[in-house]
Design an enzyme around this catalytic site. Sequence first.
Site, PDB file in Angstrom:
ATOM      1  N   LYS A 146      32.239  37.804  26.104  1.00  0.00           N
ATOM      2  CA  LYS A 146      32.999  36.950  27.007  1.00  0.00           C
ATOM      3  C   LYS A 146      32.893  37.564  28.399  1.00  0.00           C
ATOM      4  O   LYS A 146      33.602  38.503  28.735  1.00  0.00           O
ATOM      5  CB  LYS A 146      34.468  36.859  26.569  1.00  0.00           C
ATOM      6  CG  LYS A 146      35.161  35.533  26.970  1.00  0.00           C
ATOM      7  CD  LYS A 146      35.295  35.319  28.462  1.00  0.00           C
ATOM      8  CE  LYS A 146      36.442  36.113  29.049  1.00  0.00           C
ATOM      9  NZ  LYS A 146      36.624  35.802  30.515  1.00  0.00           N
ATOM     10  N   CYS A 175      36.780  51.201  39.099  1.00  0.00           N
ATOM     11  CA  CYS A 175      37.963  51.754  38.438  1.00  0.00           C
ATOM     12  C   CYS A 175      38.069  53.262  38.628  1.00  0.00           C
ATOM     13  O   CYS A 175      39.151  53.830  38.519  1.00  0.00           O
ATOM     14  CB  CYS A 175      37.990  51.390  36.954  1.00  0.00           C
ATOM     15  SG  CYS A 175      36.413  51.489  36.130  1.00  0.00           S
ATOM     16  N   GLU A 228      47.429  50.261  41.477  1.00  0.00           N
ATOM     17  CA  GLU A 228      45.995  50.076  41.690  1.00  0.00           C
ATOM     18  C   GLU A 228      45.762  48.877  42.603  1.00  0.00           C
ATOM     19  O   GLU A 228      46.190  47.765  42.312  1.00  0.00           O
ATOM     20  CB  GLU A 228      45.281  49.865  40.360  1.00  0.00           C
ATOM     21  CG  GLU A 228      43.769  49.784  40.503  1.00  0.00           C
ATOM     22  CD  GLU A 228      43.053  49.604  39.175  1.00  0.00           C
ATOM     23  OE1 GLU A 228      41.970  50.181  38.996  1.00  0.00           O
ATOM     24  OE2 GLU A 228      43.584  48.878  38.309  1.00  0.00           O
TER      25      GLU A 228
END
Length: 491
Positions: free
Chosen positions: A186, A296, A395
């Site tokens: 996906k 990240c 974040e």
Amino acid sequence: MNVQTPPAHFVKPFDCRHYINGRYFSSENGKTFDNINPATQEVIGKVCEGGKKEVDLAVAASRRALHGRWKSMTSDERIRIIRKIGDIILERKDELAKLETLDTGKPLSLSSTLDIPRAAFNFHFFADFMRGVGTEAYQTDEAAINYAIRRPVGVVGLINPWNLPLLLLTWKLAPCLAAGNTAVIKPAELTPMTATLLGEICHDAGLPDGVVNIVHGFGPDSAGAALSEHPDVDAISFTGETTTGKIIMEAASKTLKKLSFELGGKNPNIIFADADMDEAVQTTLKSSFVNQGEVCMSGSRIYVEREAYDEFLATFVEKTKELQVGDPFDPNTNIGALISAEHTERVVNYIALAKEEGGEIVTGGRRPEGRESGCFLEPTIITGISRSSRVVKEEIFGPVVTVIPFDDEEEVIAQANDTHYGLSATVWTNDLRRAHRVAGQIEAGMVWVNTWFLRDLRTPFGGMKQSGLGREGGIHSLEFFSELSNICIKL
């Protein structure tokens, strides 16, 4: 294969359909959504929106393939196909790099030198790695031999992020295939193009139909949710935002699927006064702003020993102002567009919040002049901010960093660990004992000393706390993508 391959200059739209059992399909209900180029906000194609029906078909195809020709192949046959996938990716590097840049807004110079070559290397690495993988055997005093065999975990759902689309997809898919599994992918809805083309590449490499399937769509009430909770999916590997990881974990808990998560990070970059400042600045520029800060492992919390704070900050600001924000296809561009208008607004709101919390924007913080139509943002450095502020804690995932002074080791270690995240960290010092001492106390899955994002694919990759579950890389990937069975033989 009936895939719509884009022309050299992408004059026509590139429409993304599902890839199931070796063929490309539209959604049964005919639903599509627009794929937007973040640098221009233009529609560059339509994406089929899949749901439970398409996921059911893909999982069924994966289950059949798991017990078909793929299972009966020798390991050498599978390894040759996996390596061939990497070869074809390199052959089509220019085409894939352009698609990646159109989808993400990142500079073409980055797509062509990092994203696509590393995607190919992921297949080459795990193909080679499999040739040397063994298990364990023990002979006991009771005249018996115990040995372990490794078997595929089964049908695996791979849910992938938008920041490094093909690189991170292949980082999962290569070991998944190497261990003999089948996969339902996906892709991120914002970056569907290279994943779509990967179906054709897998077919051309000789991968049997049904081993790799691709279903486009969204998360909740769409393809992502259907895949996460599907009773015939044995494992889920997900890279993305922490909140989404929690949702997937809850959905997967109903059938106790194996899970591997690489989630968010708010990573500290610790710079001691004895560090090589020129090298620290240059690498910090990269760890702060490469890929528009949409990484990240980005070093978004920069802590500098007070003795060197003024020197570092002055040079860092000067070098940041030299970075060119603009057209991702311009070879002089350092920073391209953020992924979407919605995400850009989110990052801009954090900059406004920093001002409210008493921070000073020493450079950046604005949309570049003449780039109002795209998702562009100047690289931004914030100082004078409280260590407990939301901008320091949460974040942001954009070209925004905070720079904070510290006085001693104990203080900076406490600050570095004062977060729900624990993905990575960087320590800058020329004191060997301090390097080991500090690195060993940072609560993070990966700590770099005097460097950043220097990767050996054999090493464990992943995070602590709310930055993830499990580890990837080398044998750690294979431990997730396989199951061990112990066999005991009485002699």
